[in-house]
Design a protein around this motif. Structure first.
Motif, PDB file in Angstrom:
ATOM      1  N   ALA A  96      -3.384 -25.077 -11.584  1.00  0.00           N
ATOM      2  CA  ALA A  96      -2.081 -24.435 -11.387  1.00  0.00           C
ATOM      3  C   ALA A  96      -1.381 -24.966 -10.132  1.00  0.00           C
ATOM      4  O   ALA A  96      -0.184 -25.263 -10.154  1.00  0.00           O
ATOM      5  N   VAL A  97      -2.139 -25.104  -9.055  1.00  0.00           N
ATOM      6  CA  VAL A  97      -1.561 -25.457  -7.756  1.00  0.00           C
ATOM      7  C   VAL A  97      -1.040 -26.894  -7.713  1.00  0.00           C
ATOM      8  O   VAL A  97      -0.052 -27.186  -7.036  1.00  0.00           O
ATOM      9  N   ILE A  98      -1.692 -27.805  -8.457  1.00  0.00           N
ATOM     10  CA  ILE A  98      -1.320 -29.225  -8.382  1.00  0.00           C
ATOM     11  C   ILE A  98       0.125 -29.467  -8.836  1.00  0.00           C
ATOM     12  O   ILE A  98       0.755 -30.443  -8.440  1.00  0.00           O
ATOM     13  N   MET A  99       0.672 -28.543  -9.646  1.00  0.00           N
ATOM     14  CA  MET A  99       2.044 -28.692 -10.122  1.00  0.00           C
ATOM     15  C   MET A  99       3.079 -28.251  -9.091  1.00  0.00           C
ATOM     16  O   MET A  99       4.280 -28.325  -9.326  1.00  0.00           O
ATOM     17  N   LYS A 100       2.601 -27.751  -7.950  1.00  0.00           N
ATOM     18  CA  LYS A 100       3.476 -27.253  -6.880  1.00  0.00           C
ATOM     19  C   LYS A 100       4.482 -26.230  -7.421  1.00  0.00           C
ATOM     20  O   LYS A 100       5.701 -26.394  -7.269  1.00  0.00           O
ATOM     21  N   PRO A 101       3.989 -25.175  -8.042  1.00  0.00           N
ATOM     22  CA  PRO A 101       4.891 -24.183  -8.637  1.00  0.00           C
ATOM     23  C   PRO A 101       5.476 -23.238  -7.590  1.00  0.00           C
ATOM     24  O   PRO A 101       5.001 -23.182  -6.452  1.00  0.00           O
ATOM     25  N   GLU A 102       6.500 -22.499  -7.990  1.00  0.00           N
ATOM     26  CA  GLU A 102       7.053 -21.456  -7.131  1.00  0.00           C
ATOM     27  C   GLU A 102       6.411 -20.111  -7.459  1.00  0.00           C
ATOM     28  O   GLU A 102       6.344 -19.232  -6.611  1.00  0.00           O
ATOM     29  N   LEU A 103       5.962 -19.958  -8.710  1.00  0.00           N
ATOM     30  CA  LEU A 103       5.356 -18.703  -9.149  1.00  0.00           C
ATOM     31  C   LEU A 103       4.063 -18.984  -9.915  1.00  0.00           C
ATOM     32  O   LEU A 103       4.035 -19.860 -10.774  1.00  0.00           O
ATOM     33  N   ILE A 104       3.007 -18.256  -9.570  1.00  0.00           N
ATOM     34  CA  ILE A 104       1.757 -18.316 -10.323  1.00  0.00           C
ATOM     35  C   ILE A 104       1.481 -16.933 -10.909  1.00  0.00           C
ATOM     36  O   ILE A 104       1.504 -15.933 -10.190  1.00  0.00           O
ATOM     37  N   ILE A 105       1.241 -16.895 -12.218  1.00  0.00           N
ATOM     38  CA  ILE A 105       0.854 -15.654 -12.873  1.00  0.00           C
ATOM     39  C   ILE A 105      -0.672 -15.636 -12.959  1.00  0.00           C
ATOM     40  O   ILE A 105      -1.267 -16.478 -13.635  1.00  0.00           O
ATOM     41  N   ALA A 106      -1.290 -14.702 -12.261  1.00  0.00           N
ATOM     42  CA  ALA A 106      -2.745 -14.594 -12.241  1.00  0.00           C
ATOM     43  C   ALA A 106      -3.145 -13.395 -13.096  1.00  0.00           C
ATOM     44  O   ALA A 106      -3.019 -12.243 -12.661  1.00  0.00           O
TER      45      ALA A 106
END
Length: 205
Positions: A109-119
């Motif tokens: 998930a983090v490698i895409m440099k997102p603004e929002l992560i749904i956990a």
């Protein structure tokens, strides 16, 4: 474009290549790439036929990045960020513990440099000691990378420790939304009160 217009020779070729790569990636970048997901079950969410490197880099490949060296470096960097080592990149999911598998899911998930992560209940399938490690990792990433994390869980003790604001859902509807401390001090909805009353107190006396 200014640098390309005033470039020459090998430098111009390199600039054009970089510009074309960025254009290709930009065309394939959509709002959805700014939102990533961490799944509940770290076993079911990882493809057993893919290596860790392939799993983590899949999003970059879909996005249009073709530079294998760049992808490799990004994978190594994110493995280090989530507490794994480079040697893990060539292994398969079945070679890891549950906590390590979830770290791989976080890295993906983090490698895409997102603004929002749904956990989605990212720690409910893990042992208690491992849960603490993963939650602390998510907390560190949130501060380090400036992430917004939508943390879904049924364990209110974990929710209070992790969340700044808490929303309580009842039969698919949001019935209460407040800052973490405020919600625990002054719950308004009856369902919120019943949830809080169900939290076991670690007091053997």
């Amino acid at each position: 474009k200014f640098r390309i217009a005033h470039g020459d020779g090998e430098k111009l070729k390199a600039l054009r290549k970089e510009y074309n790569n960025r254009c290709r990636v930009a065309k394939k970048s959509k709002l959805i790439t700014q939102i990533q997901m961490i799944f509940q079950d770290p076993i079911a969410s990882l493809d057993p036929r893919m290596t860790v490197s392939e799993i983590i880099s899949e999003g970059l490949v879909i996005r249009g990045i073709k530079d294998k060296k760049l992808i490799e470096e990004e994978v190594y960097k994110v493995l280090d960020t989530v507490g794994l080592v480079r040697e893990h990149a060539g292994r398969y999911p079945h070679e890891f513990s549950g906590g390590q598998r979830q770290r791989i899911g976080v890295a993906r998930a983090v490698i895409m440099k997102p603004e929002l992560i749904i956990a989605d209940e990212p720690v409910s399938a893990l042992d208690v000691s491992v849960q603490a490690q993963v939650i602390n990792l998510l907390n560190e990433l949130r501060e380090k990378l400036g992430l917004t994390i939508l943390f879904i869980a049924h364990d209110l003790s974990v929710v209070k420790y992790f969340s700044d604001r808490i929303g309580v859902m009842y039969f698919g509807k949001m019935v209460e939304l407040a800052d973490s401390d405020e919600l625990f001090r002054h719950p308004i909805h009856p369902y919120t009160r019943s949830l809080l009353s169900a939290i076991p107190l670690p007091d053997p006396v």
